[in-house]
Design a protein around this motif. Structure first.
Motif, short mmCIF file in Angstrom:
data_model
loop_
_atom_site.label_atom_id
_atom_site.label_comp_id
_atom_site.label_asym_id
_atom_site.label_seq_id
_atom_site.Cartn_x
_atom_site.Cartn_y
_atom_site.Cartn_z
N LEU A 1 -1.49 -2.59 -2.36
CA LEU A 1 -0.21 -3.30 -2.32
C LEU A 1 0.62 -2.96 -3.54
CD1 LEU A 1 -1.65 -6.83 -1.42
CD2 LEU A 1 -0.54 -5.25 0.18
N SER B 1 0.52 -12.33 6.30
CA SER B 1 -0.12 -11.92 5.04
C SER B 1 0.46 -12.70 3.86
CB SER B 1 0.07 -10.41 4.84
OG SER B 1 -0.61 -9.68 5.82
N ASP C 1 -0.26 -11.71 -0.07
CA ASP C 1 0.10 -10.42 -0.69
C ASP C 1 0.87 -10.60 -1.99
OD1 ASP C 1 -1.13 -9.19 1.40
OD2 ASP C 1 0.66 -8.30 2.27
N TRP D 1 -0.38 -9.91 -6.03
CA TRP D 1 0.25 -8.92 -6.91
C TRP D 1 0.88 -9.59 -8.13
CZ3 TRP D 1 4.72 -7.55 -9.30
CH2 TRP D 1 4.79 -6.25 -9.80
N TYR E 1 5.00 -6.19 8.94
CA TYR E 1 5.34 -5.41 7.75
C TYR E 1 6.52 -4.48 8.01
CZ TYR E 1 1.12 -6.58 5.02
OH TYR E 1 0.16 -7.22 4.28
N ILE F 1 2.53 -1.86 1.67
CA ILE F 1 1.10 -1.63 1.85
C ILE F 1 0.91 -0.17 2.27
CG2 ILE F 1 1.27 -2.57 4.20
CD1 ILE F 1 -1.65 -3.36 4.05
N LYS G 1 -5.72 -4.68 -1.49
CA LYS G 1 -5.58 -5.82 -0.58
C LYS G 1 -6.93 -6.45 -0.27
CE LYS G 1 -3.51 -7.09 3.89
NZ LYS G 1 -2.71 -8.21 3.40
#
Length: 301
Positions: free
Chosen positions: A163, A192, A195, A199, A218, A235, A258
């Motif tokens: 990611l 998701s 995510d 990060w 996505y 991703i 991920k």
């Protein structure tokens, strides 16, 4: 001589064990639930082994039943596949790939011309896949994101799913450090939700909360980023071609695993099928190739 005990009973048992009920098995086999129950009972008598524990509201397999079903289902799948192969005209060669919409659009379809160039006689069909979709009976293979554990299937790793934030070049100039990120500009993907927090925590900016527009896939979030709506969590390998072409840039060097990988998923007997074997060789090689023409990919610590 091969000794097959009561094939109708074996079919009835496998269907009941897989579907979880005599009624569902009867619907599949086009007989009554009572007929399925009788055939299974006769099979148990002939085997001298109890395959089911018959409870008031449900059907539960015994240890022997579970072992028997886990071996039978792949055999029946292989038989169905073999039958399909010999009944299709020899001039028709079909490869059905189950894959999620974003993977298909962002990675597979842009590369299919290369596969078609190598194997022009194989008719490739893309069907709906993704993490939440079970492996289809008509699939030659699937491409899935996960932990590699799909019972009854072989999972061959293709990519790491790393990611990293991505955005349009004009937005990147405003981002010198992770602290410059603002919650309302962080595009989210509904399935998701972890995510961005993963990060941001790794970047030391856990106080920032993603509050930007939310998308189902996505691919939608990445297109919104290309159009300048905000910063998407990219991703791999979805973002590789966009980064290479300069449609998106990665303003920060930090990438975070991920915790899953992309896998080529298939049944064990598929390796003997020449069309699947050709696709498998091709995709493993293509997955190992770096994205080309990587320009406009700027890193700002």
């Amino acid at each position: 001589m091969r000794r097959l005990l009561f094939l109708n009973g074996i079919k009835a048992f496998e269907a009941a064990a897989r579907t979880g009920s005599f009624a569902a098995a009867g619907t599949e086999l086009n007989v009554s639930a009572a007929a399925v129950s009788r055939m299974v009972h006769l099979l148990e008598e002939r085997l001298g082994v109890a395959l089911f524990e018959r409870k008031a509201n449900r059907l539960a397999t015994t240890a022997a039943g579970r072992a028997y079903q886990s071996g039978l289902t792949p055999i029946f799948d292989a038989l169905a596949s073999l039958t399909a192969q010999v009944t299709v005209p020899s001039s028709v060669r079909v490869l059905t790939i189950g894959v999620g919409p974003t993977f298909a659009m962002k990675w597979l379809i842009p590369r299919l011309a290369d596969f078609r160039k190598q194997e022009p006689d194989i008719d490739v069909r893309i069907t709906t896949g993704g993490a939440a979709v079970p492996f289809g009976e008509d699939w030659s293979c699937g491409i899935k994101l996960g932990d590699g554990e799909w019972p009854g299937l072989i999972a061959e790793p293709l990519f790491a799913a790393d990611l990293l934030p991505v955005c349009a070049p004009r937005l990147a100039s405003q981002l010198k450090r992770p602290g410059d990120l603002k919650g309302p500009t962080l595009l989210r993907v509904a399935h998701s939700p972890d995510d961005w927090p993963s990060w941001l925590e790794a970047a030391g900016t856990a106080r920032i909360t993603a509050r930007g527009p939310e998308f189902e896939f996505y691919g939608q979030a990445l297109q919104a980023a290309v159009d300048g709506l905000g910063i998407a969590m990219g991703i791999r390998p979805y973002i590789d071609d966009d980064l290479a072409a300069g449609r998106l840039v990665a303003p920060f060097a930090l990438s975070v695993p991920k915790g899953m990988r992309w896998y080529l998923v298939y049944r064990g007997f598929s390796t003997a099928q020449r069309d699947f074997a050709a696709f498998r060789r091709w995709i493993v090689r293509a997955a190992a190739e770096p994205a080309t023409r990587r320009r406009g990919h700027r890193h700002a610590g």
